[in-house]
Design an enzyme around this catalytic site. Sequence first.
Site, PDB file in Angstrom:
ATOM      1  CB  SER A 144       2.732  -7.964   1.187  1.00 15.27           C
ATOM      2  OG  SER A 144       1.800  -7.824   2.229  1.00 15.27           O
ATOM      3  CB  THR A 171      -0.923  -0.019   1.236  1.00 12.53           C
ATOM      4  OG1 THR A 171      -1.801  -1.130   1.094  1.00 12.53           O
ATOM      5  CG2 THR A 171      -1.739   1.244   1.368  1.00 12.53           C
ATOM      6  CB  THR A 224       0.357  -3.703   6.364  1.00  9.15           C
ATOM      7  OG1 THR A 224      -0.870  -3.853   5.641  1.00  9.15           O
ATOM      8  CG2 THR A 224       0.797  -2.261   6.343  1.00  9.15           C
ATOM      9  CG  ASP A 225      -2.538  -7.434   3.924  1.00  9.21           C
ATOM     10  OD1 ASP A 225      -2.920  -6.855   4.955  1.00  9.21           O
ATOM     11  OD2 ASP A 225      -3.127  -7.327   2.838  1.00  9.21           O
TER      12      ASP A 225
HETATM   13  C1  SIN Z   1      -0.216  -5.326   1.035  1.00 10.77           C
HETATM   14  O1  SIN Z   1       0.011  -5.990   2.049  1.00 10.77           O
HETATM   15  O2  SIN Z   1       0.562  -5.294   0.062  1.00 10.77           O
HETATM   16  C2  SIN Z   1      -1.484  -4.566   0.901  1.00 10.77           C
HETATM   17  C3  SIN Z   1      -1.967  -4.026   2.197  1.00 10.77           C
HETATM   18  C4  SIN Z   1      -1.049  -3.010   2.811  1.00 10.77           C
HETATM   19  O3  SIN Z   1       0.090  -2.798   2.454  1.00 10.77           O
HETATM   20  O4  SIN Z   1      -1.552  -2.376   3.781  1.00 10.77           O
END
Ligand code: SIN
Length: 333
Positions: free
Chosen positions: A62, A13, A95-96
Site C-alpha cells: 500500500s 502485509t 497498513t501504510d
Molecule cells: C503495506 O502497507 O502494504 C505494507 C505494510 C503493511 O501492510 O503493514
Amino acid sequence: MQQKILILGTGGTIAGMAEDAEHPGKYRAAQLSIAALAAVIPGIEKAAGGSLDAQQLAQIDSKDMDDAVWLALLHACDKALHDDAVAGIVITHGTDTLEETAWFLHSCLGRLPKPVVLTCAMRPANALMPDGPQNLKDAVLAAASRTAAGAPLLTEVVAVTGGGELHSARWLQKAHPHRLMAFSSGEQGPIGWVGSDGVRLRDGQVPGGVTAAAQASLAVPSLPAPEAWPWVEIITSHAGARAAAVDALLAQGVQGLVVATTGDGTVHEALQPALARARSQGVPVWRSSRCSEGVISGGRLPVHADLGADLAVALNPYKARVSLQLALLGALR
Ligand code: SIN
C-alpha cells in the site's frame, strides 16, 4: 435471501509472505490472493452469517497506493452497496496508507446503508503467529453485525485493526512502524471493539441509523479517469524550510498544497511568501498540523467552498490532501 459479505483484496502485509517464517520482519507484501487467505480461516463463514465472496481488486504494497486503485475500490463499493445480496463489504489493505484509503472512501460514500470495513495486518501470512487471520475474521464479523432490530450496526467506513479495535476513518492513523497494535485514533480512541461475541460500541456511538430515504438517495460522486485527478502535494514546515520547495512545485504545475504546519497551524516565515504566490496563482493552500494528535485551533472539516480559503483543516495532512484533491474534483460532500 441469505446475506453475503463481499471481501475485496488489495494486497498489503496481510497477504505477504516471509522467506523465512522465523524472521517475519523480512517479507514481501501482497503475495497471496484474498481467496486463499479467507479459505484457511476457521469459522469465517459463520462470522459472515451467510456466505462470502472474495474478489481480488489489486495486489500491491500500500505504499504504492494510487488514484486508479481508489477509483476501482469506489466503483466496487458503489456496486456492492446497490446489490441487495451483499450485506457488508470488507477491504483488506496494507497498513501504510490505510488511513488515506479509509478517508477517501468515507469522503465519497458518506453515511452508509451497509458497513464498509477495512482491515490489515502487521505480520505476513506465514509468520509463526500471524495477526491477519484474526483481523480479517473480526472485520467480517463487524461487517455482518446487526442491531437488535436487524439493521446494519455500522453505517460509515471503519477499520478493524490489531486487538479487535474498531476505528473511525476520521481519526484512525498508523502510529507505529512495527508494533502489532500499530494504529491509534489519538485522544479520540477507538469507536468500539470486535470479539468472538460480536461488536461492542463505545458509549455514545449510535448503532445503525441510516433511514430508507437516505439509502435511496445514496449517490457516489462520479469521478473522472485517474489521469484527470488534480496534483496535490504536502509541504512540511520545518526548521530550515525553503521557499524554493514551493516554487519548484508551482513551476511543475502543482494544483493544490497542504502545509503540514508546526504546532497550532504556524508556518515558517521562509515559506510564507511562496505560499502567498501559490494562492495568487489560484493554487489553494490548506493548513493541517504535523502534530500526531489533536487539531489546529479553529480547524474544521473542509467543504467545497473552502477552496480559496486559508483553511485550517481538522484532519492530519495525509487526509487533508485527500480532501483537497476531492474538493478540486468538485466531489467533496
Ligand atoms: C503495506 O502497507 O502494504 C505494507 C505494510 C503493511 O501492510 O503493514
